[in-house]
Design an enzyme around this catalytic site. Structure first.
Site, PDB file in Angstrom:
ATOM      1  N   HIS A  17       0.843  -1.214   0.000  1.00 21.33           N
ATOM      2  CA  HIS A  17       0.000   0.000   0.000  1.00 21.33           C
ATOM      3  C   HIS A  17       0.874   1.258   0.000  1.00 21.33           C
ATOM      4  CE1 HIS A  17      -3.161  -2.505   2.354  1.00 21.33           C
ATOM      5  NE2 HIS A  17      -3.666  -2.312   1.144  1.00 21.33           N
ATOM      6  N   LYS A  41     -17.122  -6.255   6.446  1.00 15.62           N
ATOM      7  CA  LYS A  41     -15.873  -6.934   6.818  1.00 15.62           C
ATOM      8  C   LYS A  41     -15.590  -6.663   8.286  1.00 15.62           C
ATOM      9  CE  LYS A  41     -12.964  -6.662   2.717  1.00 15.62           C
ATOM     10  NZ  LYS A  41     -11.789  -5.944   2.208  1.00 15.62           N
ATOM     11  N   ARG A  92      -1.911  -5.699  -8.194  1.00 14.39           N
ATOM     12  CA  ARG A  92      -0.745  -6.526  -7.909  1.00 14.39           C
ATOM     13  C   ARG A  92      -0.569  -7.628  -8.938  1.00 14.39           C
ATOM     14  NH1 ARG A  92      -2.845  -7.761  -2.012  1.00 14.39           N
ATOM     15  NH2 ARG A  92      -4.634  -8.016  -3.381  1.00 14.39           N
ATOM     16  N   SER A 130      -2.887  -7.554   3.161  1.00 15.93           N
ATOM     17  CA  SER A 130      -3.186  -7.396   4.597  1.00 15.93           C
ATOM     18  C   SER A 130      -3.683  -8.711   5.169  1.00 15.93           C
ATOM     19  CB  SER A 130      -4.262  -6.328   4.808  1.00 15.93           C
ATOM     20  OG  SER A 130      -3.819  -5.097   4.328  1.00 15.93           O
TER      21      SER A 130
HETATM   22  O1  PNS Z   1      -8.966  -2.571   0.534  1.00 12.84           O
HETATM   23  P1  PNS Z   1     -10.221  -3.058  -0.107  1.00 12.84           P
HETATM   24  O2  PNS Z   1     -11.030  -3.862   0.879  1.00 12.84           O
HETATM   25  O3  PNS Z   1      -9.963  -3.793  -1.393  1.00 12.84           O
HETATM   26  O4  PNS Z   1     -11.076  -1.758  -0.480  1.00 12.84           O
HETATM   27  C1  PNS Z   1     -12.347  -1.867  -1.110  1.00 12.84           C
HETATM   28  C2  PNS Z   1     -13.066  -0.511  -1.094  1.00 12.84           C
HETATM   29  C3  PNS Z   1     -13.200  -0.002   0.334  1.00 12.84           C
HETATM   30  C4  PNS Z   1     -12.296   0.490  -1.904  1.00 12.84           C
HETATM   31  C5  PNS Z   1     -14.481  -0.724  -1.744  1.00 12.84           C
HETATM   32  O5  PNS Z   1     -15.150  -1.751  -1.084  1.00 12.84           O
HETATM   33  C6  PNS Z   1     -15.327   0.559  -1.700  1.00 12.84           C
HETATM   34  O6  PNS Z   1     -15.142   1.445  -2.480  1.00 12.84           O
HETATM   35  N1  PNS Z   1     -16.284   0.625  -0.747  1.00 12.84           N
HETATM   36  C7  PNS Z   1     -17.144   1.763  -0.565  1.00 12.84           C
HETATM   37  C8  PNS Z   1     -18.595   1.445  -0.948  1.00 12.84           C
HETATM   38  C9  PNS Z   1     -18.797   1.604  -2.434  1.00 12.84           C
HETATM   39  O7  PNS Z   1     -18.675   2.671  -2.998  1.00 12.84           O
HETATM   40  N2  PNS Z   1     -19.128   0.479  -3.091  1.00 12.84           N
HETATM   41  C10 PNS Z   1     -19.313   0.411  -4.517  1.00 12.84           C
HETATM   42  C11 PNS Z   1     -17.966   0.184  -5.205  1.00 12.84           C
HETATM   43  S1  PNS Z   1     -18.188  -0.389  -6.817  1.00 12.84           S
END
Ligand code: PNS
Length: 171
Positions: A17, A41, A92, A130
């Site tokens: 990150h 989560k 990645r 993570s």
């Molecule tokens: O580190 P992660 O868990 O891969 O991050 C995922 C994240 C938090 C970026 C994604 O779940 C997100 O954007 N969540 C916010 C809710 C949202 O906008 N959902 C629609 C996305 S298409």
């Protein structure tokens, strides 16, 4: 003034990150790390802990144009409120692509003004996640090569005693 948004769970921030954040901070005037308060989560670290660990990592890396903010709700709405023109995500491996592609297109559908940009971390960091770092820490493995030192300490404090004492394991 170009502001980028780097969203994620960051539970906790890893060297992968941090590498992506350093690259993004060179491309944008300002970078906001958006830490998701995701109810789906179960995170190991609280929001305050995750934010503090990212702030410390950014400070230790000398990143002066980075701020860290919690968010909940839709990412595109947070991006609009922040005035960010782009969402940055790390890619990645090919296995990341399908989900990232879907998310980028969905976010575009929700708000056509937000672009998603993908950055790849240094290749020797591409296998870090993570989830795997937490698993290794939980099992007592050495995670110092995968996360900043203060994060390794925090993981040790949280999970250090989780390794079962062989004497107490019954078959
Ligand atoms: O580190 P992660 O868990 O891969 O991050 C995922 C994240 C938090 C970026 C994604 O779940 C997100 O954007 N969540 C916010 C809710 C949202 O906008 N959902 C629609 C996305 S298409």
């Amino acid at each position: 003034m170009r502001k980028g948004l780097y969203p994620g769970s960051f539970d906790p921030i890893t060297n992968g990150h941090l590498d992506v954040l350093q690259r993004a901070a060179r491309l944008f005037d300002e970078m906001v790390v958006a830490v998701a308060r995701d109810n789906q989560k179960q995170s190991l670290f609280s929001m305050d802990e995750r934010v503090a660990m990212i702030e410390e990592a950014a400070r230790a890396s000398g990143l002066t144009n980075v701020s860290v903010r919690p968010f909940e709700g839709l990412l595109v709405e947070f991006a609009a409120r922040e005035g960010a023109c782009a969402v940055l995500r790390g890619l990645r491996a090919v296995s990341d692509f399908e989900f990232e592609f879907q998310m980028a297109l969905m976010n575009r559908k929700l708000d056509n003004r937000v672009e998603t940009l993908f950055l790849t971390p240094q290749e020797e960091l591409t296998y870090i996640s993570s989830r795997i770092v937490k698993e290794i820490a939980r099992l007592g493995g050495d995670i110092r090569a995968f996360v900043p030192a203060h994060v390794a300490e925090a993981l040790k404090r949280k999970l250090g005693n989780a390794r079962p004492d062989p004497a107490s394991v019954t078959s």
